[in-house]
Design an enzyme around this catalytic site. Sequence first.
Site, PDB file in Angstrom:
ATOM      1  N   TRP A  72      43.760 -19.978 -28.578  1.00  0.00           N
ATOM      2  CA  TRP A  72      44.876 -20.364 -29.416  1.00  0.00           C
ATOM      3  C   TRP A  72      45.292 -21.795 -29.088  1.00  0.00           C
ATOM      4  O   TRP A  72      45.475 -22.136 -27.924  1.00  0.00           O
ATOM      5  CB  TRP A  72      46.074 -19.443 -29.182  1.00  0.00           C
ATOM      6  CG  TRP A  72      45.933 -18.102 -29.826  1.00  0.00           C
ATOM      7  CD1 TRP A  72      44.779 -17.530 -30.264  1.00  0.00           C
ATOM      8  CD2 TRP A  72      46.980 -17.174 -30.093  1.00  0.00           C
ATOM      9  NE1 TRP A  72      45.035 -16.294 -30.796  1.00  0.00           N
ATOM     10  CE2 TRP A  72      46.383 -16.051 -30.701  1.00  0.00           C
ATOM     11  CE3 TRP A  72      48.351 -17.179 -29.893  1.00  0.00           C
ATOM     12  CZ2 TRP A  72      47.128 -14.944 -31.102  1.00  0.00           C
ATOM     13  CZ3 TRP A  72      49.087 -16.079 -30.282  1.00  0.00           C
ATOM     14  CH2 TRP A  72      48.477 -14.964 -30.888  1.00  0.00           C
ATOM     15  N   GLU A  79      67.472 -14.634 -40.364  1.00  0.00           N
ATOM     16  CA  GLU A  79      67.688 -13.241 -39.948  1.00  0.00           C
ATOM     17  C   GLU A  79      68.605 -13.133 -38.734  1.00  0.00           C
ATOM     18  O   GLU A  79      68.980 -12.045 -38.315  1.00  0.00           O
ATOM     19  CB  GLU A  79      66.346 -12.577 -39.616  1.00  0.00           C
ATOM     20  CG  GLU A  79      65.474 -12.256 -40.820  1.00  0.00           C
ATOM     21  CD  GLU A  79      64.549 -13.407 -41.237  1.00  0.00           C
ATOM     22  OE1 GLU A  79      64.851 -14.565 -40.897  1.00  0.00           O
ATOM     23  OE2 GLU A  79      63.540 -13.126 -41.904  1.00  0.00           O
ATOM     24  N   LYS A  83      43.438 -21.047 -34.410  1.00  0.00           N
ATOM     25  CA  LYS A  83      42.582 -20.139 -33.635  1.00  0.00           C
ATOM     26  C   LYS A  83      41.174 -20.711 -33.610  1.00  0.00           C
ATOM     27  O   LYS A  83      40.446 -20.653 -34.585  1.00  0.00           O
ATOM     28  CB  LYS A  83      42.610 -18.742 -34.249  1.00  0.00           C
ATOM     29  CG  LYS A  83      44.004 -18.161 -34.201  1.00  0.00           C
ATOM     30  CD  LYS A  83      44.071 -16.743 -34.709  1.00  0.00           C
ATOM     31  CE  LYS A  83      45.505 -16.263 -34.644  1.00  0.00           C
ATOM     32  NZ  LYS A  83      46.238 -16.335 -35.896  1.00  0.00           N
TER      33      LYS A  83
HETATM   34  P1  AMP Z   1      64.714 -20.199 -41.319  1.00  0.00           P
HETATM   35  O1  AMP Z   1      64.981 -18.756 -41.427  1.00  0.00           O
HETATM   36  O2  AMP Z   1      64.327 -20.844 -42.603  1.00  0.00           O
HETATM   37  O3  AMP Z   1      65.820 -20.912 -40.626  1.00  0.00           O
HETATM   38  O4  AMP Z   1      63.413 -20.374 -40.414  1.00  0.00           O
HETATM   39  C1  AMP Z   1      63.343 -19.789 -39.138  1.00  0.00           C
HETATM   40  C2  AMP Z   1      62.104 -20.294 -38.453  1.00  0.00           C
HETATM   41  O5  AMP Z   1      62.177 -21.710 -38.231  1.00  0.00           O
HETATM   42  C3  AMP Z   1      61.895 -19.723 -37.069  1.00  0.00           C
HETATM   43  O6  AMP Z   1      61.333 -18.436 -37.096  1.00  0.00           O
HETATM   44  C4  AMP Z   1      60.981 -20.751 -36.442  1.00  0.00           C
HETATM   45  O7  AMP Z   1      59.633 -20.566 -36.825  1.00  0.00           O
HETATM   46  C5  AMP Z   1      61.477 -22.041 -37.038  1.00  0.00           C
HETATM   47  N1  AMP Z   1      62.393 -22.702 -36.104  1.00  0.00           N
HETATM   48  C6  AMP Z   1      63.727 -22.704 -36.117  1.00  0.00           C
HETATM   49  N2  AMP Z   1      64.212 -23.460 -35.113  1.00  0.00           N
HETATM   50  C7  AMP Z   1      63.145 -23.931 -34.434  1.00  0.00           C
HETATM   51  C8  AMP Z   1      62.967 -24.760 -33.280  1.00  0.00           C
HETATM   52  N3  AMP Z   1      63.995 -25.303 -32.632  1.00  0.00           N
HETATM   53  N4  AMP Z   1      61.700 -25.003 -32.865  1.00  0.00           N
HETATM   54  C9  AMP Z   1      60.642 -24.474 -33.513  1.00  0.00           C
HETATM   55  N5  AMP Z   1      60.741 -23.719 -34.606  1.00  0.00           N
HETATM   56  C10 AMP Z   1      61.974 -23.437 -35.060  1.00  0.00           C
END
Ligand code: AMP
Length: 547
Positions: A442, A330, A437
């Site tokens: 948390w 997004e 949880k």
């Molecule tokens: P996507 O749209 O498939 O790229 O997924 C996005 C999601 O990946 C984010 O909302 C996070 O939950 C996770 N994400 C992306 N980069 C990181 C990061 N460096 N550390 C932790 N979670 C991440």
Amino acid sequence: MQGQMMTLPLTIPSLLEHAARYHGDTEIVSCTQEGPLHRYTYADAQRRAKQAANALVRLGVKPGDRVATLAWNGFRHFELYYAISGIGAITHTVNPRLFPEQISWIIRDAEDEVVCFDLGFAPLVQAIAADCPSVRHWVAMTDRAHMPALPIANLLCYEELLAGEPDHFTWPPLDEHSAATLCYTSGTTGNPKGVLYSHRATLLHALSSSLPDALALSGREVVAPVVPMFHVNAWGLPYSAPLVGAKLVFPGSCLDGESIFKLFEREGVTFSAGVPTVWLSLQQYMRQSSGRLPALQRMIVGGAACPPALMHSYEQEFGICLQHAWGMTELSPMGTVNTLKASQLTLDPEARFAIAVKQGRPPFGVDLKTVDDNGHELPRDGHSAGALMVRGHWVVEHYFGIDQSPLVDGWFPTGDVATLDADGFMQITDRAKDVIKSGGEWISSIDLENIAMAHPAIAEAAAVGMPHPKWDERPLLVVVLKPSLLATREQVLAHYPGKVARFCIPDDVVFVEALPHTATGKVSKALLREQLRDYHWPAANQPEVAK
Ligand code: AMP
């Protein structure tokens, strides 16, 4: 009074025009499905993108039409990025690692008219073609000699299409707000949702992500996008590399540690980007082979939290900076990149590392805040954790084909839980649905995984909240051991005291051969929970009433 400067629309073809004119002899190198490495220049890519644009127009593709790709990172995919968006149509990158039913669902939802696919996906195309009524043409991205024998009436050969076309084409004037590319979210719950990027958002993202405090790209870099071009446009690198004139190296489908190592070594790659699992396999290969990559300076790691132990190992053992970044489909996808500020450079190494493991700070163009359950903004104090909200020039406003906007008071709720500190550094503590949880408290699954990953015998780990009759949920650690190394449940758990509060320590450890991964290479907690459906806590851990 209006300003009196030129107004040139911020459109995608202008990036390739720039690269072809000012960096025309800079190379683009690709691993191919046919076998040999392919090598040409930005000037060649521009000529062929124009041939592809002519071909698409001849096929009847009109502005606004969707043209899908099912392809790895390579030169033909790169040409299509520019040809499709350049004629005003929409480049729809489809993730070929999804299940066939998900792929045909996405193609139907997007109403794709043409699908261009890599050779290796011919069996997939055969399986889904009948379920994709909107598709008028299937284009195999290869030459006549390698054409797959598919029983599909409307099958075309990419190289033949191009060969019949002139290499001059005038990109039509496009509204910079018009749609350029489409990518669906991974849709771990419910159907995936399409994010429709505009030319303007893509250009601004490319400009901002190239800045020194973001990806620090320049014409002197050799950039290898390991993150697939179907995963949020390879994090924008096929746009930002031409913007700065960097050499591009596309790994195709060869994404194991050894193949990546050999490609990086041969091409002198200086910069790359990918998810933690890819860098884990490169690390394993470099350890086993004692191979080193002296040219490689920085690698962006994102898509999932990078275990601090992995960053540490790259820095200490290989002299490579593994730089944390965070983003989402997004967000085009860049939200934050971890680059230290001047005032932090003089900190001692431990304090610097404590900052480096965070997901980073936003470049210009992205604004972040965290809020509590009532939507009230939380202090930027580095420890108040809340729902992460984002807004900016390349952030989604509506999903494709869905009227209702996901925004809340003009901010996009990311679904991540995070802290922000006074310097603007953001740290993800969890995906909201993965937070454990326990008794009203948390527990961060990421913290538990990071501690496990620092254990010398552990290759990969995932922490999940499992239902518990007394505490609601308790953390369970699922572990993959490194080949030929052993560790017991007790040894793994003995790694925790002193690193997290006592109530956060997992109650049990399950050893598995492998963890399930999503189509974008992240550990799939949803699948893991499903696999653990029949798990029962050890008897000693059952509360009195349940015994
Ligand atoms: P996507 O749209 O498939 O790229 O997924 C996005 C999601 O990946 C984010 O909302 C996070 O939950 C996770 N994400 C992306 N980069 C990181 C990061 N460096 N550390 C932790 N979670 C991440």
